[in-house]
Design a protein around this motif. Structure first.
Motif, PDB file in Angstrom:
ATOM      1  N   LEU A 243       0.872  -1.238   0.036  1.00 29.59           N
ATOM      2  CA  LEU A 243       0.119   0.131   0.056  1.00 29.59           C
ATOM      3  C   LEU A 243       0.852   1.183   0.002  1.00 29.59           C
ATOM      4  O   LEU A 243       0.435   2.308  -0.305  1.00 29.59           O
ATOM      5  CB  LEU A 243      -0.921  -0.133   1.221  1.00 29.59           C
ATOM      6  CG  LEU A 243      -2.132  -0.822   1.201  1.00 29.59           C
ATOM      7  CD1 LEU A 243      -2.713  -1.265   2.410  1.00 29.59           C
ATOM      8  CD2 LEU A 243      -3.234  -0.621   0.087  1.00 29.59           C
ATOM      9  N   LYS A 244       2.196   1.182   0.427  1.00 33.99           N
ATOM     10  CA  LYS A 244       2.987   2.381   0.508  1.00 33.99           C
ATOM     11  C   LYS A 244       3.617   2.690  -0.907  1.00 33.99           C
ATOM     12  O   LYS A 244       4.422   3.302  -1.174  1.00 33.99           O
ATOM     13  CB  LYS A 244       3.996   2.086   1.287  1.00 33.99           C
ATOM     14  CG  LYS A 244       3.623   2.126   2.897  1.00 33.99           C
ATOM     15  CD  LYS A 244       4.694   1.715   3.725  1.00 33.99           C
ATOM     16  CE  LYS A 244       4.202   1.873   5.137  1.00 33.99           C
ATOM     17  NZ  LYS A 244       5.133   1.295   6.332  1.00 33.99           N
ATOM     18  N   ALA A 245       3.247   1.796  -2.012  1.00 34.14           N
ATOM     19  CA  ALA A 245       4.198   1.808  -3.330  1.00 34.14           C
ATOM     20  C   ALA A 245       3.626   3.154  -3.827  1.00 34.14           C
ATOM     21  O   ALA A 245       2.670   3.926  -3.591  1.00 34.14           O
ATOM     22  CB  ALA A 245       3.551   0.798  -4.154  1.00 34.14           C
ATOM     23  N   THR A 246       4.463   3.591  -4.858  1.00 24.90           N
ATOM     24  CA  THR A 246       4.119   4.924  -5.568  1.00 24.90           C
ATOM     25  C   THR A 246       3.420   4.760  -6.581  1.00 24.90           C
ATOM     26  O   THR A 246       3.055   5.671  -7.327  1.00 24.90           O
ATOM     27  CB  THR A 246       5.748   5.554  -5.970  1.00 24.90           C
ATOM     28  OG1 THR A 246       6.248   4.472  -6.758  1.00 24.90           O
ATOM     29  CG2 THR A 246       6.439   5.914  -4.560  1.00 24.90           C
ATOM     30  N   ASN A 247       2.854   3.808  -7.151  1.00 20.35           N
ATOM     31  CA  ASN A 247       1.936   3.411  -8.124  1.00 20.35           C
ATOM     32  C   ASN A 247       0.765   4.386  -8.226  1.00 20.35           C
ATOM     33  O   ASN A 247       0.320   4.479  -7.055  1.00 20.35           O
ATOM     34  CB  ASN A 247       1.629   2.164  -8.522  1.00 20.35           C
ATOM     35  CG  ASN A 247       2.935   1.172  -8.726  1.00 20.35           C
ATOM     36  OD1 ASN A 247       3.515   0.710  -7.770  1.00 20.35           O
ATOM     37  ND2 ASN A 247       3.121   0.681 -10.139  1.00 20.35           N
ATOM     38  N   THR A 248       0.100   4.901  -9.256  1.00 15.33           N
ATOM     39  CA  THR A 248      -1.213   5.592  -9.192  1.00 15.33           C
ATOM     40  C   THR A 248      -2.216   4.930  -8.269  1.00 15.33           C
ATOM     41  O   THR A 248      -2.897   5.540  -7.560  1.00 15.33           O
ATOM     42  CB  THR A 248      -1.546   5.978 -10.544  1.00 15.33           C
ATOM     43  OG1 THR A 248      -0.593   6.633 -11.262  1.00 15.33           O
ATOM     44  CG2 THR A 248      -2.701   7.104 -10.393  1.00 15.33           C
TER      45      THR A 248
END
Length: 717
Positions: free
Chosen positions: A519-524
């Motif tokens: 959930l901390k990923a930078t994907n949109t």
């Protein structure tokens, strides 16, 4: 593409020429129809930027005990004029002749075509031509489009929803299947009706679990061969074959791949009458799943995946994540493997006080004043039934327990032993006095004197299972379905606090940490795939004064086998998303056989209906009528006839409800905007084979409902 197949429907052509490829085939290929040797066709799955898993089942009926040598060809064009892979493999008999091949060193976001061949007697037999697609490379700013679906019961039903997806011919990157790929029973009379054309017979029925007797008897898969039989039957269907041939799948299991409403290796068929921990059965179900589903959970290198080495329970690790360019990080979570038992045990004695006055006192100060007042009423009074003055009442309760337990299938000795275990200590008068009333009715008929009810004056207050809706010794009501929401939520919170979260550890600590990191990923977009729905299903009957029974004028959870069953953990997960300001988090889920679009504590969630399994309106109807509330009654009206309206009113975050349709959802991610389209067909159409009808007839039965998801909101278009 399919409109060019003359004026007949696509599936009529498929039925007539089952082995022809969807993407064109030469006269030479047609003369080498391989369907005899590839009876379940082919499929692909787990697409990544540089790899994909390809699957086939190859068997020579004349040498069924031998391994089957096959050749795999992969190309960027459907004519196979140039090959990126040309290699030979063996479909092992020990794996039921199923073969999974991980193809690596592929180009990102590229369409590939593949086929398997088998040589015999100087002839080469070929599968249909499959089409698959790799994921975009990390950072690629491209739109992503996929379908998600769940629950495809085969028995007595047809895959008209998959047929519709084929006809749409959408340019999808992949299909997410959220669970219940198979149903483990051969004809469970509570929801399945086998027909001459849609039924499953086990090759080794003696190895299966038999339930019921006579005309209501059915089998549940138990052995490895039992589970394999179900996968083979389902994947022999021409419609599902074509869907798999066209799109790569990302698959997660739910419960029916093993056993209905399971938790870990525990089944729930008898609702607590028997201990149903079935570790060997769980291992068998997982082995068959890994054989037939095109996924890689072994971190395999290039080449054939060793299914025998795939870890099974208790070492299963199937949750995994995918990245599709800049715009999508997808976490595919596993709700079934690590979760604890349902919070209300199926065999719990309804009168048992689960939260005593001493424990309740610790939590009362933090509750709203009206709730504190409610909990001090006589409804929550209890006594120590072992006190000498209650000897007559305890004896009556023991007798009633034994009588009900023996009717449920226990022997007299077993029933007596359980009565001694449960009918003791703190018991709720709300339940005790109801049982005594029934006992006294029988005693009056026999001319025996009544046993006095126990007064609540001066008695302590606590929470029993009866207060949460459990009325009988064994059954789904008040345990996994139809529980009293306010009391259940309080009980869950107290248990969660006292066990330091263990009572609702649905994902297990390792998976929860993994999910939080995703959930901390930078994907949109951060999409969480959950086999069970995050949408709360609430019936608020508290103000329905036309319901004559006051005990039913309450607020109920419909189903606590899903996330509603772990309400504290659910809110903890949603709070993590809010506290970490996770942008564009979105849950997609299935399981419940209904279409939902809701915002749960600020987080959008979309739930797809079933592909073919009975709708919740149908299932609720059977349950309500079975409980004695016939059509025309107030209970039937609110829970069945007005199901959509009741669920919408019970959840303020609900944006859409359809509890009586089958279908699937197509989701397109375009920057900060997600477009969801629900494609729905009435559940009554599931027993009709639309592959034998015209395209126009199929189209006329489908409706489409569209939504936009932006900035944590869902808007109907």
């Amino acid at each position: 593409m399919f409109d060019r197949l003359n004026r007949r429907s696509f599936l009529q052509a498929v039925v007539a020429v089952a082995a022809s490829t969807s993407f064109g085939c030469s006269e030479e290929e047609s003369s080498r129809d391989g369907s005899k040797y590839f009876p379940q066709s082919i499929c692909s799955g787990d697409p990544r930027p540089d790899s994909v898993v390809l699957w086939v089942r190859a068997v020579d009926p004349e040498s069924a005990g031998a391994d089957t040598p096959v050749r795999l060809e992969v190309s960027t064009n459907k004519e196979f004029s140039s090959l990126v892979l040309d290699k030979r493999f063996s479909a092992l008999a020990s794996n039921d002749h199923a073969l999974k091949v991980k193809v690596t060193n592929l180009k990102a976001r590229t369409t590939y075509y593949y086929r398997f061949t088998f040589e015999k007697g100087g002839e080469t037999y070929v599968t249909a031509t499959g089409r698959t697609r790799t994921a975009p490379a990390a950072g690629d700013d491209v739109a992503v489009k996929f379908a998600f679906a769940s629950c495809q019961d085969y028995i007595g039903r047809y895959y008209n929803t998959w047929l519709k997806l084929l006809k749409l011919d959408e340019d999808l990157d992949f299909v997410v299947f959220l669970g219940d790929y198979i149903y483990e029973t051969t004809g469970d009379t509570s929801f399945q009706t086998p027909t001459s054309t849609r039924s499953i017979t086990f090759s080794e029925p003696e190895a299966a679990l038999k339930h019921g007797t006579g005309s209501v008897a059915f089998y549940a898969a138990n052995s490895l061969s039992n589970y394999r039989d179900i996968y083979k039957a389902i994947r022999s269907d021409k419609v599902i074959q074509q869907v798999h041939e066209r799109y790569p799948f990302i698959v997660m299991w739910d419960d029916h791949e093993f056993s209905d409403d399971n938790w870990g290796p525990n089944a729930t068929y008898t609702d607590g009458v028997k201990l149903e921990q079935q570790i060997d059965r769980k291992k068998n179900s997982e082995r068959a799943f890994f054989e037939y589903i095109p996924l890689d959970n072994t971190q395999a290198a290039e080449g054939a995946i060793d299914v025998a080495s795939a870890p099974v329970y208790p070492n299963t690790l199937i949750y995994r994540d995918f990245e599709f360019g800049k715009n999508l990080k997808m976490a595919v979570s596993d709700f079934r493997t690590f979760r604890p038992d349902h919070l209300i045990p199926e065999d719990a004695y309804p009168g048992h006080v689960a939260v005593t006055a001493e424990v309740l006192a610790q939590f009362l100060p933090g509750l709203p004043a009206p709730v504190q007042g409610l909990l001090q009423t006589e409804t929550f009074a209890y006594v120590n039934i072992d006190a000498p003055e209650y000897a007559a009442q305890k004896a009556a309760l023991m007798g009633a327990f034994v009588a009900e337990a023996t009717k449920s299938g226990l022997t007299q000795g077993e029933a007596t032993e359980r009565a001694q275990f449960w009918v003791k200590g703190g018991l709720a008068l709300f339940y005790v006095n109801q049982v005594l009333k029934k006992v006294n009715e029988a005693r009056a008929a026999a001319g025996a004197p009544a046993i006095p009810a126990i007064p609540a004056t001066g008695a302590p207050r606590g929470l029993s299972y009866a207060h949460m809706g459990k009325a009988g010794l064994y059954g789904i009501q008040g345990t996994r379905y139809i529980v009293v929401k306010p009391i259940f939520d309080l009980f869950a919170f107290i248990r969660y606090t006292l066990t330091r979260g263990a009572s609702e550890d649905a994902l297990g600590q390792a998976q929860q940490t993994w999910l939080q990191n995703q959930l901390k990923a930078t994907n949109t977009w951060k999409i969480i795939v959950s086999s069970v729905s995050m949408t709360s299903m609430v019936f608020d009957l508290s103000q329905k004064m036309d319901i004559p029974d006051p005990t039913l004028r309450q607020t109920f959870y419909f189903n606590v086998d899903q996330w509603d069953g772990f309400p504290t953990k659910k809110q903890e997960l949603l709070k993590f998303i809010r506290d970490n300001q996770v942008q564009n988090a979105l849950f997609v889920s299935g399981d419940i056989h209904a279409s939902f679009a809701s915002v749960e504590s600020g987080v959008p969630t979309l739930t797809t209906p079933a592909i073919s399994s009975g709708s919740i309106k149908e299932l609720a109807g059977m349950a309500v009528i079975g409980a004695g509330y016939l059509q025309g009654s107030a209970v039937h009206r609110y829970v069945v006839a007005e199901l959509n309206e009741s669920l919408a009113a019970g959840n303020p975050g609900m944006r859409y409800v359809n509890g009586d349709a089958h279908g699937f959802v197509i989701l397109e991610l375009k920057g900060n905007e997600a477009l969801a389209s629900y494609h729905l067909i009435p559940s009554t159409e599931v027993t009709k084979d639309y592959s034998l009808k015209t395209d126009a007839e199929l189209d006329a039965r489908f409706t489409r409902v569209d939504f936009r998801v932006t900035n944590g909101a869902i808007t109907k278009l």
